[in-house]
Design an enzyme around this catalytic site. Structure first.
Site, PDB file in Angstrom:
ATOM      1  N   CYS A  33      13.843 -17.553  58.537  1.00  0.00           N
ATOM      2  CA  CYS A  33      14.675 -16.549  57.847  1.00  0.00           C
ATOM      3  C   CYS A  33      14.939 -16.939  56.395  1.00  0.00           C
ATOM      4  CB  CYS A  33      15.972 -16.313  58.615  1.00  0.00           C
ATOM      5  SG  CYS A  33      16.924 -17.791  58.954  1.00  0.00           S
TER       6      CYS A  33
HETATM    7  N1  NDP Z   1      18.180 -16.825  65.771  1.00  0.00           N
HETATM    8  C1  NDP Z   1      17.503 -16.568  64.655  1.00  0.00           C
HETATM    9  O1  NDP Z   1      17.986 -15.848  63.747  1.00  0.00           O
HETATM   10  C2  NDP Z   1      16.134 -17.136  64.451  1.00  0.00           C
HETATM   11  C3  NDP Z   1      15.482 -17.966  65.364  1.00  0.00           C
HETATM   12  N2  NDP Z   1      14.189 -18.391  65.113  1.00  0.00           N
HETATM   13  C4  NDP Z   1      13.431 -19.284  65.995  1.00  0.00           C
HETATM   14  O2  NDP Z   1      13.091 -18.618  67.196  1.00  0.00           O
HETATM   15  C5  NDP Z   1      13.057 -19.542  68.252  1.00  0.00           C
HETATM   16  C6  NDP Z   1      14.071 -19.093  69.288  1.00  0.00           C
HETATM   17  O3  NDP Z   1      15.365 -19.112  68.653  1.00  0.00           O
HETATM   18  P1  NDP Z   1      16.637 -18.426  69.265  1.00  0.00           P
HETATM   19  O4  NDP Z   1      16.252 -17.212  70.011  1.00  0.00           O
HETATM   20  O5  NDP Z   1      17.602 -18.308  68.155  1.00  0.00           O
HETATM   21  O6  NDP Z   1      17.102 -19.590  70.259  1.00  0.00           O
HETATM   22  P2  NDP Z   1      18.001 -19.493  71.557  1.00  0.00           P
HETATM   23  O7  NDP Z   1      18.524 -20.858  71.769  1.00  0.00           O
HETATM   24  O8  NDP Z   1      18.966 -18.368  71.428  1.00  0.00           O
HETATM   25  O9  NDP Z   1      16.948 -19.152  72.697  1.00  0.00           O
HETATM   26  C7  NDP Z   1      15.910 -19.997  73.069  1.00  0.00           C
HETATM   27  C8  NDP Z   1      15.481 -19.622  74.457  1.00  0.00           C
HETATM   28  O10 NDP Z   1      14.407 -20.480  74.855  1.00  0.00           O
HETATM   29  C9  NDP Z   1      14.645 -20.894  76.176  1.00  0.00           C
HETATM   30  N3  NDP Z   1      13.955 -22.148  76.411  1.00  0.00           N
HETATM   31  C10 NDP Z   1      14.259 -23.378  75.935  1.00  0.00           C
HETATM   32  N4  NDP Z   1      13.353 -24.289  76.365  1.00  0.00           N
HETATM   33  C11 NDP Z   1      12.460 -23.612  77.135  1.00  0.00           C
HETATM   34  C12 NDP Z   1      11.330 -23.990  77.882  1.00  0.00           C
HETATM   35  N5  NDP Z   1      10.891 -25.255  77.916  1.00  0.00           N
HETATM   36  N6  NDP Z   1      10.646 -23.034  78.558  1.00  0.00           N
HETATM   37  C13 NDP Z   1      11.065 -21.753  78.539  1.00  0.00           C
HETATM   38  N7  NDP Z   1      12.167 -21.332  77.892  1.00  0.00           N
HETATM   39  C14 NDP Z   1      12.849 -22.257  77.182  1.00  0.00           C
HETATM   40  C15 NDP Z   1      16.154 -21.008  76.263  1.00  0.00           C
HETATM   41  O11 NDP Z   1      16.553 -21.009  77.607  1.00  0.00           O
HETATM   42  P3  NDP Z   1      18.110 -20.915  78.058  1.00  0.00           P
HETATM   43  O12 NDP Z   1      18.376 -19.464  78.211  1.00  0.00           O
HETATM   44  O13 NDP Z   1      18.151 -21.657  79.324  1.00  0.00           O
HETATM   45  O14 NDP Z   1      18.931 -21.559  76.981  1.00  0.00           O
HETATM   46  C16 NDP Z   1      16.591 -19.792  75.477  1.00  0.00           C
HETATM   47  O15 NDP Z   1      16.671 -18.633  76.284  1.00  0.00           O
HETATM   48  C17 NDP Z   1      13.427 -20.908  67.680  1.00  0.00           C
HETATM   49  O16 NDP Z   1      12.260 -21.638  67.400  1.00  0.00           O
HETATM   50  C18 NDP Z   1      14.184 -20.536  66.417  1.00  0.00           C
HETATM   51  O17 NDP Z   1      14.110 -21.580  65.515  1.00  0.00           O
HETATM   52  C19 NDP Z   1      13.542 -17.937  64.013  1.00  0.00           C
HETATM   53  C20 NDP Z   1      14.135 -17.147  63.084  1.00  0.00           C
HETATM   54  C21 NDP Z   1      15.516 -16.764  63.210  1.00  0.00           C
HETATM   55  C1  X2W Z   2      22.479 -20.764  61.036  1.00  0.00           C
HETATM   56  C2  X2W Z   2      21.234 -21.530  61.376  1.00  0.00           C
HETATM   57  O1  X2W Z   2      21.297 -22.606  61.953  1.00  0.00           O
HETATM   58  N1  X2W Z   2      20.070 -20.997  61.020  1.00  0.00           N
HETATM   59  C3  X2W Z   2      18.798 -21.630  61.281  1.00  0.00           C
HETATM   60  C4  X2W Z   2      17.680 -20.780  60.789  1.00  0.00           C
HETATM   61  C5  X2W Z   2      17.093 -19.852  61.725  1.00  0.00           C
HETATM   62  C6  X2W Z   2      15.629 -19.612  61.425  1.00  0.00           C
HETATM   63  O2  X2W Z   2      15.055 -18.937  60.642  1.00  0.00           O
HETATM   64  O3  X2W Z   2      14.946 -20.352  62.000  1.00  0.00           O
HETATM   65  P1  X2W Z   2      13.696 -21.030  62.504  1.00  0.00           P
HETATM   66  O4  X2W Z   2      13.059 -21.776  61.450  1.00  0.00           O
HETATM   67  O5  X2W Z   2      14.236 -21.889  63.527  1.00  0.00           O
HETATM   68  O6  X2W Z   2      12.813 -20.047  63.005  1.00  0.00           O
HETATM   69  C7  X2W Z   2      18.663 -22.932  60.511  1.00  0.00           C
HETATM   70  O7  X2W Z   2      19.023 -22.965  59.343  1.00  0.00           O
HETATM   71  O8  X2W Z   2      18.027 -23.832  61.039  1.00  0.00           O
END
Ligand code: NDP
Ligand code: X2W
Length: 317
Positions: free
Chosen positions: A116
């Site tokens: 992001c």
């Molecule tokens: N939130 C955001 O704004 C952004 C997130 N991302 C990236 O997207 C990815 C997901 O992030 P986010 O959705 O925020 O994270 P969350 O922690 O909200 O969700 C991650 C999910 O992955 C599951 N999980 C963890 N380990 C495993 C495994 N070994 N096998 C299967 N499922 C698993 C978790 O299970 P459980 O339900 O048990 O916890 C959870 O449901 C990350 O790499 C993050 O950095 C990227 C951009 C922005």
């Molecule tokens: C508030 C907060 O913790 N934000 C996350 C960014 C989320 C994102 O873009 O993450 P990925 O690179 O994991 O996809 C961070 O700065 O690490």
């Protein structure tokens, strides 16, 4: 025929949001894993190989594991994690990066969704570096204000359940100056060193503003803030999700303040150019769950599957 889509990480923040978007898109059949098997190796492997396209919404290590499980050559992968963003065998999922990137994404079977904060930095900086305005050795800095949903389930529960009353003030983090987005920020902005980058998380759910201060006296060409706005507006003139706000950007403030939640629930990213002849401030505003993650992932899917790029997006706009 409908395309089978599987979201590995379906119960996480990004995965749930992707499901919301998918429910609005025709010609998709979403296949789901039983909740209690969502971390079961064999169950995931079966679905990863049955799907035409998979979204990985997992921590980096689990994403790498999922990719290693895929043996079906037809399965296309869109990964939301940091694991493959600077891997040269993957395509960086920022269609607006340059004129060939949309086509690169369309022909790729492995696409990494940008981080992001990185998205906000790259869309503002890349055109200026690529066009020889900002030198590649420019000492870039930036900070990003983000809602706590950017930190996934753990940070959401910290804000909403655990310490609600104690977390009212914004919190800078990554002060070791080693944030995980730095490699992609440097590479796709086209700089020869990473920026000094400080993210700040605050007590609201979603919305991100990446702010980049610039000194035109260090540029290779003499330009003002107004020239920079014109250049960016021209670069993105055909893009439907990137809007470059007119130079008189102060008119867009609300009671004199910048509202960083105005792109929420859309896939839009707004670029503002503030400043004058001596100082420039670029601000990229977007929804960290939209163009910063799940919206961008869906936009990439649409491009990869040959759908209209906007299908399912901006549902609440
Ligand atoms: N939130 C955001 O704004 C952004 C997130 N991302 C990236 O997207 C990815 C997901 O992030 P986010 O959705 O925020 O994270 P969350 O922690 O909200 O969700 C991650 C999910 O992955 C599951 N999980 C963890 N380990 C495993 C495994 N070994 N096998 C299967 N499922 C698993 C978790 O299970 P459980 O339900 O048990 O916890 C959870 O449901 C990350 O790499 C993050 O950095 C990227 C951009 C922005
Ligand atoms: C508030 C907060 O913790 N934000 C996350 C960014 C989320 C994102 O873009 O993450 P990925 O690179 O994991 O996809 C961070 O700065 O690490």
């Amino acid at each position: 025929m409908k395309q089978k889509v599987f979201v590995d990480g379906q119960e996480g923040t990004t995965g749930l949001k992707i499901h919301e978007y998918l429910s609005k898109i025709p010609n998709i059949e979403v296949i789901q894993i039983d909740s209690d098997k969502r971390k079961d190796y064999e169950a995931r492997k079966a679905l990863l190989n049955e799907a035409d396209l998979v979204f990985l919404c997992l921590p980096d290590s689990a994403s790498r594991e999922s990719v290693s499980m895929i043996s079906n050559p037809k399965t296309k992968v869109i990964d939301a994690s940091t694991a493959f963003r600077t891997d040269s065998t993957w395509t960086y999922g920022l269609p607006e990066l340059h004129k060939d990137q949309r086509n690169n994404i369309h022909h790729s079977s492995r696409v990494a969704v940008p981080g992001c904060h990185a998205t906000g930095f790259i869309v503002a900086m890349h055109p200026l570096v690529a066009q020889g305005i900002i030198p590649i050795d420019y000492p870039a800095t930036c900070y990003s204000l983000t809602g706590y949903s950017g930190g996934g389930k753990k940070l959401i529960s910290e804000y909403e359940d655990l310490k609600k009353d104690q977390l009212f003030a914004p919190r800078p983090y990554s002060l070791g100056l080693n944030h995980k987005h730095l490699p992609e920020m440097q590479l796709y902005a086209g700089l020869n060193a990473p920026p000094i980058f400080t993210p700040i998380v605050a007590n609201y759910f979603q919305g991100d503003a990446v702010t980049i201060p610039l000194f035109p006296r260090l540029f290779k060409k003499k330009v003002t803030a107004s020239n920079v706005q014109e250049l960016l507006a021209s670069y993105y003139k055909d893009e439907r999700f990137i809007r470059v706000i007119p130079y008189d950007s102060e008119a867009y403030l609300e009671d004199g303040y910048f509202n960083l939640t105005r792109c929420n629930h859309t896939n839009n990213l707004d670029i503002f150019v503030f400043g004058h002849e001596d100082q420039i401030l670029l601000v990229s505003r977007f929804d960290n769950l939209g163009k910063g993650a799940s919206g961008a992932a869906i936009q990439n899917m649409n491009i990869m599957l040959g759908f209209d790029e906007g299908v399912g997006l901006n549902i609440e706009a």
